[in-house]
Scaffold this active site. Structure first.
Site, PDB file in Angstrom:
ATOM      1  CB  CYS A  21      -0.981  -0.029   1.172  1.00 30.42           C
ATOM      2  SG  CYS A  21      -2.347   1.147   0.996  1.00 30.42           S
ATOM      3  CG  HIS A  57      -4.211  -3.767   2.594  1.00 29.15           C
ATOM      4  ND1 HIS A  57      -3.412  -3.318   3.627  1.00 29.15           N
ATOM      5  CD2 HIS A  57      -4.672  -2.652   1.979  1.00 29.15           C
ATOM      6  CE1 HIS A  57      -3.406  -1.997   3.646  1.00 29.15           C
ATOM      7  NE2 HIS A  57      -4.159  -1.573   2.652  1.00 29.15           N
ATOM      8  CD  GLU A  76      -2.739  -6.456   5.280  1.00 30.40           C
ATOM      9  OE1 GLU A  76      -3.438  -5.444   5.412  1.00 30.40           O
ATOM     10  OE2 GLU A  76      -1.948  -6.611   4.322  1.00 30.40           O
TER      11      GLU A  76
END
Length: 421
Positions: free
Chosen positions: A282, A377, A379
């Site tokens: 990001c 993202h 994660e």
């Protein structure tokens, strides 16, 4: 333009306690009911298209100084708990929902969202047409806005004129040019040891993660692959990084305008100059872009939600991703060329991923140095997990000693299963 209906008043100064008003900088208004704390908040207003994960959204530091509109109509039904937050507090400047849940009902719930917003002083508004608001922001672009409730609706005991609200909103700083990293970064370094199957064992690799607004799931994703993660403040120096003898360096997500993050860009160049493997997510992708000599620009209304399609150009695989960014890297797609900075100092670079909704750059891959990044993202809490393989790619890059991540793209993307929470 007419004044909002404030359900006022038996006597001057008496306004029904749940009245609230959302005011955009272009003068458009939405009347609703207070949700969370009452008072005033002004900030950039953005919308999030996720159908779930509101607690993760609220606690994502990348939303610092932003009012978030949830496009999903029903919010708060699962309450809040102590396991799902992505940081130690709620970071959004304000919260806009259509239909807040009347009660929380979930086996993991430890309280209501409304009470949590009140407890942390987050001013919100409910019972407005969020679909109309989102369509307006898509057409006009993100802008500044304000939520006003309680005594903030009054002046001298009577309802304030709309012009006074608009003037207050327009006095709010624009996101462009703001350097917000230091406001969200950790003040002290900390360590996340290997987790899961690797708990209690010697780490496979040591990673230094520079916290630009890091989410808690990120070091967890690294640690569950056997890595020891040193999370350090954004103000750290290259000497601070080298003192930890890292096998790789990670730059996290974060808020603000990447063009204002001059320290972070200079720090990353120091990392790249020393040949340390690098992975950025990001804001970390935007910082890599600027370190390589590319520009960044503000998107009309950004990408925010857990349903954003992205293509890996090396494998042609399409991933559904979680995103939260209002700026993007300005790099040529489909070209392999020397990075602009320092007359090709960092060798060749390609755009590795693109967003399929608008062809925005979603990833960078250096071909002559061990560095890569993505705009989205991997994660991804509360999901999706399509891109979890990127953490394996980072581990492979450190373990293999490869000069770049380019040769690792196809292998890790097609053979590594996504890891769940």
């Amino acid at each position: 333009m007419h004044a909002p209906q404030l359900h006022a008043t038996k006597t001057p100064g008496e306004v029904v306690s749940d009245a609230a008003l959302l005011v955009l900088e272009d003068g458009r208004t939405f009347s609703g009911r207070a949700y969370g704390a009452t008072g005033t908040t002004t900030a950039e207003i953005v919308f999030n298209t996720g159908m779930s994960g509101y607690q993760e959204t609220l606690t994502d530091p990348s939303y610092h100084r932003q009012i978030v509109v949830m496009t999903a109509p029903h919010i708060g039904n699962t309450g809040v708990n102590h396991d799902d937050p992505e940081s130690v507090k709620i970071w959004v400047a304000g919260f806009v929902v259509r239909d807040p849940a009347r009660r929380a009902s979930n086996w993991r719930s430890e309280g209501s969202l409304d009470d949590e917003l009140v407890g942390q002083g987050i001013v919100g508004i409910s019972e407005i047409d969020t679909r109309a608001l989102t369509r307006h922001l898509r057409e006009a672009g993100v802008m500044r806005a304000g939520i006003f409730s309680g005594e903030a609706l009054l002046a001298g005991g009577y309802p304030r004129p709309i012009d006074s609200f608009v003037a207050e909103v327009r006095a709010t700083p624009s996101m462009a040019g703001l350097n917000l990293v230091a406001e969200v970064s950790t003040k002290t370094a900390y360590v996340v040891e290997p987790l899961g199957a690797f708990a209690g064992k010697a780490p496979l690799k040591t990673v230094v993660a520079v916290d630009l607004g890091i989410k808690s799931m990120t070091p967890q994703r690294l640690a569950e692959r056997g890595m020891r993660v040193h999370v350090i403040p954004s103000a750290s120096t290259i000497e601070d990084i080298l003192a930890l003898s890292p096998d790789g360096v990670f730059f996290s997500n974060g808020p603000g305008d990447p063009s204002a993050a001059t320290h972070e860009v200079a720090l990353l160049r120091e990392v790249l100059d020393r040949g340390l493997p690098y992975f950025g997510i990001c804001f970390g992708n935007q910082i890599l872009g600027r370190a390589l000599g590319f520009g960044t620009y503000k998107l009309a209304y950004g990408h925010r939600g857990i349903n954003q399609p992205v293509m890996d150009l090396a494998t042609r695989k399409v991933e559904i991703t979680s995103q939260n960014h209002g700026f993007a890297v300005d790099a040529p797609i489909g070209e392999e060329a020397p990075a602009p900075y320092g007359e090709g100092r960092y060798g060749r670079v390609i755009v590795s991923h693109v967003g399929l909704n608008d062809n925005v750059v979603e990833g960078l891959e250096c071909l002559d140095i061990p560095a890569f990044s993505v705009q989205y993202h991997p994660e991804a809490a509360a999901g999706p997990h399509d891109a979890a393989y990127l953490f394996d790619r980072f581990l492979d890059l450190m373990t293999s000693g490869a000069p770049s991540a380019a040769g690792l793209s196809a292998a890790t993307a097609t053979t590594t299963p996504a890891k769940e929470n």
